[in-house]
Design an enzyme around this catalytic site. Structure first.
Site, short mmCIF file in Angstrom:
data_model
loop_
_atom_site.label_atom_id
_atom_site.label_comp_id
_atom_site.label_asym_id
_atom_site.label_seq_id
_atom_site.Cartn_x
_atom_site.Cartn_y
_atom_site.Cartn_z
N HIS A 19 11.07 -3.84 1.99
CA HIS A 19 11.61 -2.77 2.83
C HIS A 19 12.94 -2.24 2.32
CE1 HIS A 19 9.04 -4.16 6.50
NE2 HIS A 19 8.36 -3.39 5.66
N SER A 97 7.42 -0.76 7.98
CA SER A 97 7.56 0.34 7.01
C SER A 97 7.28 1.72 7.60
CB SER A 97 6.67 0.07 5.78
OG SER A 97 5.40 -0.40 6.15
N ASP A 137 -10.30 2.74 6.62
CA ASP A 137 -10.00 1.89 5.48
C ASP A 137 -8.89 2.53 4.66
OD1 ASP A 137 -10.86 -0.35 3.54
OD2 ASP A 137 -10.90 1.46 2.30
N ASP A 158 0.10 -2.05 0.90
CA ASP A 158 0.69 -3.31 1.38
C ASP A 158 -0.37 -4.15 2.08
OD1 ASP A 158 2.41 -5.25 2.32
OD2 ASP A 158 3.25 -4.00 3.90
#
Length: 258
Positions: A19, A97, A137, A158
């Site tokens: 981050h 995030s 997805d 991520d």
């Protein structure tokens, strides 16, 4: 793949590594007038409570941001995002995030967030009303949207890596994305594990060529027997100054063991 809950891990040492560099990249990119796209493939819920039972159970936040926050001065984009989350939700709040991006980007910038877990997606919509949240997805959506509009932008990949196949799948995904979006800033994160399950991932990324940054931070396990001992981040087309910031952050992590 729908069992992972980041609330148990939010604010851990890997989050600090990931981050802090994400915030720096977005802060630099947003300082220029041109509009941006921000895309994320595994978004999570955006806002976490580090005093909640999940965070307290693992102790990862205490070993992460609880220990490392003094590393970041008030003007650092990461510190600004932390402060904004706490102003909004109290002193134990932690920004994921998506909220870091929403804090640092501007009203005209585009944010698209993929999150397949229904509970996490619902929490994400509550945290960021009006955000473009897709219960799809993430990798498939990333390929469908690349190159985005605006074309200038950043994508964060991520995954949870609950499935070992993801360690091989992610470099292949990045290769496809770079062909479709050669100017994009693409960030891929992975855990460094005591088991070594991630071995070979960085080498496969290096084989892709092109301008890229590899940053690996090592840290002590958050608790005895915890399998994560580091954090890896690879960035295609890294913004100016990110490589130097990554080296400085890695040195901070290295000092934890001394």
């Amino acid at each position: 793949m729908l069992s992972y809950q980041h609330a148990y891990h939010a604010g851990n040492a890997a989050d600090v590594h990931k981050h802090a560099l994400l915030a720096l990249a977005l802060g630099y990119m947003a300082a220029k007038e041109k509009p941006l796209s921000y895309l994320e493939t595994h978004a999570g819920r955006a806002l976490y409570d580090l005093s909640g039972p999940e965070a307290l159970k693992t102790g990862e936040a205490a070993a992460g941001i609880g220990r490392m926050e003094p590393w970041f001065p008030a003007e650092h984009p990461y510190a600004r995002a932390l402060g904004a989350a706490r102003e909004r939700a109290g002193p134990s709040a932690y920004p994921g995030s998506p909220l870091i991006a929403a804090t640092l980007l501007r009203p005209g910038d585009r944010i698209v967030l993929a999150e397949r877990h229904p509970q996490e997606a619902a929490a994400l919509r509550l945290a960021l009303p009006g955000a473009d949240v897709r219960e799809e997805d993430g990798p498939a959506l990333a390929l469908a949207l690349a190159p985005p509009t605006p074309r200038r932008g950043l994508m964060l990949i991520d995954p949870s890596y609950e499935l070992k196949a993801e360690f091989a799948a992610m470099p292949a995904l990045v290769a496809k994305l770079r062909r479709k979006w050669p100017v994009g800033v693409i960030m891929l994160w992975w855990p460094i594990l005591a088991s070594g399950a991630e071995r070979g991932l960085a080498e496969r990324l290096d084989d892709l060529g092109g301008e890229a940054l590899l940053s690996e931070a090592r840290f002590p396990p958050a608790r005895p027997g915890h399998g994560m001992i580091g954090s890896g981040l690879w960035v295609a087309n890294p913004p100016w100054g990110l490589a130097e910031a990554a080296k400085a952050l890695e040195a901070r992590f290295a000092g934890l063991g001394s």
